[in-house]
Motif scaffolding. Structure first.
Motif, PDB file in Angstrom:
ATOM      1  N   LEU A 111       0.849  -1.238  -0.026  1.00  0.00           N
ATOM      2  CA  LEU A 111       0.123  -0.067  -0.117  1.00  0.00           C
ATOM      3  C   LEU A 111       0.771   1.247   0.091  1.00  0.00           C
ATOM      4  O   LEU A 111       0.358   2.054  -0.674  1.00  0.00           O
ATOM      5  CB  LEU A 111      -0.934   0.003   1.233  1.00  0.00           C
ATOM      6  CG  LEU A 111      -1.678   0.900   1.420  1.00  0.00           C
ATOM      7  CD1 LEU A 111      -3.023   1.200   0.179  1.00  0.00           C
ATOM      8  CD2 LEU A 111      -2.768   1.042   2.782  1.00  0.00           C
ATOM      9  N   ALA A 112       2.084   1.137   0.871  1.00  0.00           N
ATOM     10  CA  ALA A 112       2.838   2.510   0.708  1.00  0.00           C
ATOM     11  C   ALA A 112       3.504   2.553  -0.620  1.00  0.00           C
ATOM     12  O   ALA A 112       3.753   3.699  -1.094  1.00  0.00           O
ATOM     13  CB  ALA A 112       3.863   2.174   1.731  1.00  0.00           C
ATOM     14  N   LEU A 113       3.643   1.537  -1.412  1.00  0.00           N
ATOM     15  CA  LEU A 113       4.575   1.746  -2.511  1.00  0.00           C
ATOM     16  C   LEU A 113       3.573   2.273  -3.368  1.00  0.00           C
ATOM     17  O   LEU A 113       4.181   2.946  -4.228  1.00  0.00           O
ATOM     18  CB  LEU A 113       4.791   0.324  -3.037  1.00  0.00           C
ATOM     19  CG  LEU A 113       5.786   0.247  -4.467  1.00  0.00           C
ATOM     20  CD1 LEU A 113       7.010   0.933  -4.103  1.00  0.00           C
ATOM     21  CD2 LEU A 113       6.011  -1.442  -4.629  1.00  0.00           C
ATOM     22  N   ILE A 114       2.098   1.730  -3.533  1.00  0.00           N
ATOM     23  CA  ILE A 114       1.108   2.207  -4.360  1.00  0.00           C
ATOM     24  C   ILE A 114       1.143   3.758  -4.194  1.00  0.00           C
ATOM     25  O   ILE A 114       0.999   4.538  -5.148  1.00  0.00           O
ATOM     26  CB  ILE A 114      -0.111   1.458  -4.310  1.00  0.00           C
ATOM     27  CG1 ILE A 114       0.115  -0.046  -4.985  1.00  0.00           C
ATOM     28  CG2 ILE A 114      -1.168   2.180  -5.184  1.00  0.00           C
ATOM     29  CD1 ILE A 114      -0.818  -1.038  -4.762  1.00  0.00           C
ATOM     30  N   PHE A 115       0.938   4.170  -2.939  1.00  0.00           N
ATOM     31  CA  PHE A 115       0.694   5.451  -2.364  1.00  0.00           C
ATOM     32  C   PHE A 115       1.814   6.382  -3.062  1.00  0.00           C
ATOM     33  O   PHE A 115       1.540   7.448  -3.629  1.00  0.00           O
ATOM     34  CB  PHE A 115       0.666   5.632  -0.905  1.00  0.00           C
ATOM     35  CG  PHE A 115       0.711   6.931  -0.476  1.00  0.00           C
ATOM     36  CD1 PHE A 115      -0.406   7.689  -0.451  1.00  0.00           C
ATOM     37  CD2 PHE A 115       1.744   7.176   0.235  1.00  0.00           C
ATOM     38  CE1 PHE A 115      -0.184   8.995   0.339  1.00  0.00           C
ATOM     39  CE2 PHE A 115       2.039   8.695   0.755  1.00  0.00           C
ATOM     40  CZ  PHE A 115       0.732   9.595   0.878  1.00  0.00           C
ATOM     41  N   ALA A 116       3.229   6.002  -2.912  1.00  0.00           N
ATOM     42  CA  ALA A 116       4.194   6.825  -3.226  1.00  0.00           C
ATOM     43  C   ALA A 116       4.332   6.895  -4.944  1.00  0.00           C
ATOM     44  O   ALA A 116       4.745   7.890  -5.399  1.00  0.00           O
ATOM     45  CB  ALA A 116       5.356   6.180  -2.889  1.00  0.00           C
ATOM     46  N   ALA A 117       3.949   5.634  -5.538  1.00  0.00           N
ATOM     47  CA  ALA A 117       3.960   5.815  -6.940  1.00  0.00           C
ATOM     48  C   ALA A 117       3.099   6.887  -7.535  1.00  0.00           C
ATOM     49  O   ALA A 117       3.118   7.353  -8.435  1.00  0.00           O
ATOM     50  CB  ALA A 117       4.092   4.364  -7.575  1.00  0.00           C
TER      51      ALA A 117
END
Length: 453
Positions: free
Chosen positions: A151-157
């Motif tokens: 979820l953090a990776l999708i948020f940052a991307a």
């Protein structure tokens, strides 16, 4: 997609830059000095010796059994009659028991995790104080690292894809905010420093780092910084007055009561004020940056606008922004306090007693004070932005802050009809019929879909 919210702001006149430099730099220096003096050098160590060790594991088997009859269950059993009984076999993945298969009872009770074979869980080993050689295992909760990481990776991307370099700067500002909170604000309050003072200094640090890192070192950002800082100070003063007038103690929640048992030297009333300051900062910087950018864009679109016209036009935008943000603040507090609000519906006391109780009164004070600080940020930031944006113009253009008189033959301002005719003229074929005009040659008000500027 990915376009900047505003175009690069034109450079401010040298005199304006010098004034902002003389104003902002001492504030930055004072904030850094205060942070150094308040830095938690002797923060109390957290003693985790009494907590059981936690290990990762994978459920390999779940065996359900018939629960004992109510007659066989002791009356003082926590949680009452169990609804699911049996054992869970878990393969421990780390710690001294790594690779071993251990058995634990199926979790029961409020908030207990529902486990199935293949689930990744966290287990704890409980040792009998009377017999250290005897121990038992229990399933504490599910492992959440992997889904939270994705979820953090999708948020940052998503932020970087949409905001590009500005989005990357926003992520860096977010990391800086959490870094200041975790290394200065929370340890400083835990070390016994005044919570309100620590919160104001920490909020100022976050403000300087995040705003200049995200929006660049410009006159427009400096205006937003000054507007945010002034509004934060006003919020702190209003919060102190409101909590004193309402005789709030800070013991309005179970979290505060628990904290008072573990750290009795923490000023819970000051902690309540600190929470108001930190919570207001996230909304204030949004409003101040928007107002500063609005004034800059209006001046760029129409350089002939006077200082007073810029202020009035940008304030109208600010009113619309505040109208929606106030609702956002109240709903955010309501969403975070849904269990509390649901509990109130089952309370048999009169509504007047419920509203004036400690735990609900502090939520009312928190929302009202944050809203008042937010409202004050609009005229403060807009006025500063109008002064800075119009600085350097000729004195004649700004005399009296009123627009120059327009002769009767002057061309009227653009409206929707002018734009539609200009667009249709570039295409072959007859121009479209204009909408019926009202008196004065302007379009019929009933035919418009938006109001005139």
């Amino acid at each position: 997609m990915g376009a900047e919210h505003t175009r690069p702001t034109p450079p401010a006149p040298p005199g304006v830059r010098r004034v902002l430099l003389v104003t902002v730099v001492p504030l930055v220096v004072a904030t850094v000095v205060a942070a150094v003096l308040l830095w938690p050098r002797n923060a109390p160590e957290v003693d985790g010796g009494g907590d059981p060790a936690r290990y990762h594991g994978t459920v390999t088997r779940v065996v359900s059994e018939a629960c004992p009859s109510p007659a066989e269950t002791p009356e003082d059993t926590p949680g009452g009659q169990p609804t699911r009984c049996g054992t869970v076999t878990v393969r421990v993945e780390n710690g001294p028991a790594a690779g071993q298969q251990v058995e634990a009872p199926i979790p029961e009770g409020p908030g207990a995790p529902a486990v199935e074979a293949g689930d990744e869980v966290v287990v704890v080993e409980l040792t009998d104080p009377a017999d250290p050689s005897s121990s038992s295992w229990n399933v504490a909760e599910h492992q959440r690292g992997e889904p939270l990481g994705w979820l953090a990776l999708i948020f940052a991307a998503a932020i970087v894809a949409f905001g590009r370099w500005r989005g990357l700067a926003a992520l860096a500002g977010l990391a800086a905010s959490f870094g200041i909170l975790l290394t200065f604000v929370l340890p400083g309050i835990g070390a016994g420093h005044p919570p309100l003072l620590v919160a104001v200094v920490g909020a100022a640090l976050i403000m300087f780092v995040v705003l200049y890192l995200t929006h660049g070192v410009t006159a427009q950002t400096s205006v937003a910084v000054l507007g945010t800082l002034g509004s934060l100070v006003l919020t702190g003063v209003l919060g102190a007055l409101a909590t004193a007038a309402a005789h709030l103690t800070g013991f309005g929640s179970e979290d505060a009561l628990t904290l008072s048992m573990f750290q009795s030297d923490v000023d819970l009333r000051g902690l309540l004020l600190a929470g108001i300051i930190i919570g207001s900062l996230g909304v204030l910087d949004d409003v101040t940056v928007t107002q500063a950018a609005t004034v800059t864009e209006l001046a760029h679109a129409n350089p002939g606008l006077s200082r007073l016209q810029l202020y009035r036009a940008a304030t109208r935008v600010g009113r619309a922004h505040i109208a929606s943000t106030v609702n956002t603040i109240v709903l955010a507090y309501a969403g975070a306090s849904l269990p509390l609000l649901l509990l109130l519906t089952a309370d048999s006391r009169p509504v007047s007693q419920i509203l004036t109780s400690e735990f609900l009164a502090q939520e009312i004070v928190r929302s009202a004070v944050a809203t008042l600080g937010l409202i004050a940020a609009v005229p403060l930031t807009t006025g500063l932005a109008a002064i800075v944006t119009t600085a350097g113009r000729s004195v004649t253009a700004l005399a009296g802050d009123e627009p120059a008189p327009v002769s009767p033959t002057a061309r009227p301002g653009f409206d929707r009809t002018d734009v539609l005719e200009a667009l249709s003229a570039a295409r072959p074929g007859p121009p479209p019929n204009p909408p019926p005009a009202a008196s004065g040659g302007r379009p019929d008000p009933d035919g418009r879909t938006d109001s005139a500027w």
